[in-house]
Design a protein around this motif. Structure first.
Motif, short mmCIF file in Angstrom:
data_model
loop_
_atom_site.label_atom_id
_atom_site.label_comp_id
_atom_site.label_asym_id
_atom_site.label_seq_id
_atom_site.Cartn_x
_atom_site.Cartn_y
_atom_site.Cartn_z
N ASN A 228 -9.51 -27.85 -42.55
CA ASN A 228 -9.55 -27.70 -44.01
C ASN A 228 -8.79 -26.43 -44.42
O ASN A 228 -8.38 -25.63 -43.58
CB ASN A 228 -10.99 -27.70 -44.53
CG ASN A 228 -11.81 -26.53 -44.00
OD1 ASN A 228 -11.32 -25.42 -43.86
ND2 ASN A 228 -13.06 -26.79 -43.69
N PHE A 229 -8.60 -26.27 -45.72
CA PHE A 229 -7.83 -25.13 -46.22
C PHE A 229 -8.46 -23.80 -45.82
O PHE A 229 -7.75 -22.86 -45.44
CB PHE A 229 -7.65 -25.19 -47.74
CG PHE A 229 -6.78 -26.32 -48.22
CD1 PHE A 229 -5.69 -26.75 -47.50
CD2 PHE A 229 -7.06 -26.96 -49.39
CE1 PHE A 229 -4.89 -27.79 -47.92
CE2 PHE A 229 -6.27 -28.00 -49.85
CZ PHE A 229 -5.18 -28.41 -49.11
N ALA B 210 -2.08 -28.06 -55.48
CA ALA B 210 -2.44 -29.07 -54.49
C ALA B 210 -2.35 -30.49 -55.04
O ALA B 210 -2.39 -31.44 -54.26
CB ALA B 210 -3.85 -28.80 -53.97
N HIS C 85 0.64 -33.63 -50.12
CA HIS C 85 -0.04 -33.85 -48.85
C HIS C 85 -0.68 -32.54 -48.41
O HIS C 85 -0.08 -31.46 -48.58
CB HIS C 85 0.98 -34.32 -47.80
CG HIS C 85 0.35 -34.82 -46.56
ND1 HIS C 85 -0.12 -33.98 -45.58
CD2 HIS C 85 0.08 -36.08 -46.15
CE1 HIS C 85 -0.65 -34.69 -44.59
NE2 HIS C 85 -0.53 -35.98 -44.93
N PRO C 86 -1.88 -32.59 -47.83
CA PRO C 86 -2.56 -31.35 -47.41
C PRO C 86 -1.71 -30.48 -46.47
O PRO C 86 -1.77 -29.25 -46.56
CB PRO C 86 -3.82 -31.84 -46.71
CG PRO C 86 -4.10 -33.16 -47.35
CD PRO C 86 -2.76 -33.76 -47.65
#
Length: 75
Positions: free
Chosen positions: A2-3, A49, A53-54
């Protein structure tokens, strides 16, 4: 990943003792014509965001964190 985990990882790789404040934002960044930016006045990072895409968001976070490190290093 995750971020939050990525930010910690990138900070370690860059040798940062303190992480910058990072804001994941929506379309607010569209008006700047950029996916993200480093704010010199408060050492904060904003990254858009929405519709991305992540992995691309993480790339932008890493790019802006490099600007933060350069500032800390006086470059």
């Amino acid at each position: 990943m995750n971020f939050k985990d990525f930010i910690k990882y990138a900070g370690q790789k860059l040798g940062l003792k303190k992480l910058p404040e990072i804001h994941i934002v929506g379309h607010e960044e569209d008006k700047r014509g950029a996916f993200g930016h480093f704010q010199h006045d408060d050492n904060a990072i904003k990254v858009r965001a929405v519709d991305r895409h992540p992995l691309d968001v993480m790339r932008t976070i890493a790019h802006e964190m490099a600007h933060y490190k350069w500032r800390l290093d006086g470059k």
